[in-house]
Design a protein around this motif. Structure first.
Motif, PDB file in Angstrom:
ATOM      1  N   ARG A   1       0.818  -1.214   0.000  1.00  0.00           N
ATOM      2  CA  ARG A   1       0.000   0.000   0.000  1.00  0.00           C
ATOM      3  C   ARG A   1       0.849   1.261   0.000  1.00  0.00           C
ATOM      4  O   ARG A   1       0.392   2.318  -0.392  1.00  0.00           O
TER       5      ARG A   1
ATOM      6  N   LYS B   1      -4.677  -5.942  11.734  1.00  0.00           N
ATOM      7  CA  LYS B   1      -3.295  -5.446  11.838  1.00  0.00           C
ATOM      8  C   LYS B   1      -2.327  -6.183  10.901  1.00  0.00           C
ATOM      9  O   LYS B   1      -1.179  -5.799  10.776  1.00  0.00           O
TER      10      LYS B   1
ATOM     11  N   GLN C   1      -0.331  -7.190   7.750  1.00  0.00           N
ATOM     12  CA  GLN C   1       0.138  -6.342   6.646  1.00  0.00           C
ATOM     13  C   GLN C   1      -0.558  -6.655   5.322  1.00  0.00           C
ATOM     14  O   GLN C   1      -1.000  -5.752   4.620  1.00  0.00           O
TER      15      GLN C   1
ATOM     16  N   LYS D   1      -4.026  -5.159   5.327  1.00  0.00           N
ATOM     17  CA  LYS D   1      -3.994  -3.706   5.130  1.00  0.00           C
ATOM     18  C   LYS D   1      -3.756  -3.378   3.661  1.00  0.00           C
ATOM     19  O   LYS D   1      -4.328  -2.430   3.124  1.00  0.00           O
TER      20      LYS D   1
END
Length: 120
Positions: free
Chosen positions: A25, A53, A55, A58
């Protein structure tokens, strides 16, 4: 159903781990990691180890384009975050049935997110 999709589904039915490739991201770089999964119909269901949480989770929230590989089969699709607690609970139950409740409890300390990739 295409032959490629059929081969992918066969590999997924036999396997226990995929390589999940996501785009960062922040960096935009691709990264790959081994991930457990469950199958339900034509959906690949993923449970992030540390929930929201994690990675890779996300990353898919920002960029849902993913590539999965298992054996010699690959698939590119969109990973949609699952935020509804009832749906997350269903994914957790599928993981418990496949990997055992003990391992799910041991390796998944935070169960507040899941994701689905429609395989069609």
């Amino acid at each position: 159903m295409s032959t490629l999709l059929s081969k992918l589904l066969d590999a997924l039915k036999k396997g226990s781990e995929i390589q999940l490739i996501v785009k960062g991201r922040v960096t935009g770089n691709e990264s790959s990691r081994p991930v457990w999964y469950a199958l339900k119909d034509h959906q690949l269901l993923l449970l992030p180890v540390t929930g929201i949480k994690t990675q890779w989770y996300k990353n898919i929230v920002k960029n849902p384009q993913v590539k999965i590989t298992i054996d010699a089969e690959s698939y590119t699709g969109l990973a949609k975050p699952i935020k509804d607690q009832h749906e997350i609970s269903e994914v957790i139950e599928l993981f418990k049935a496949k990997y055992g409740a003990g391992d799910v409890k041991k390796y998944y300390p935070r169960l507040d997110a899941a994701s689905r990739v429609n395989l069609k």
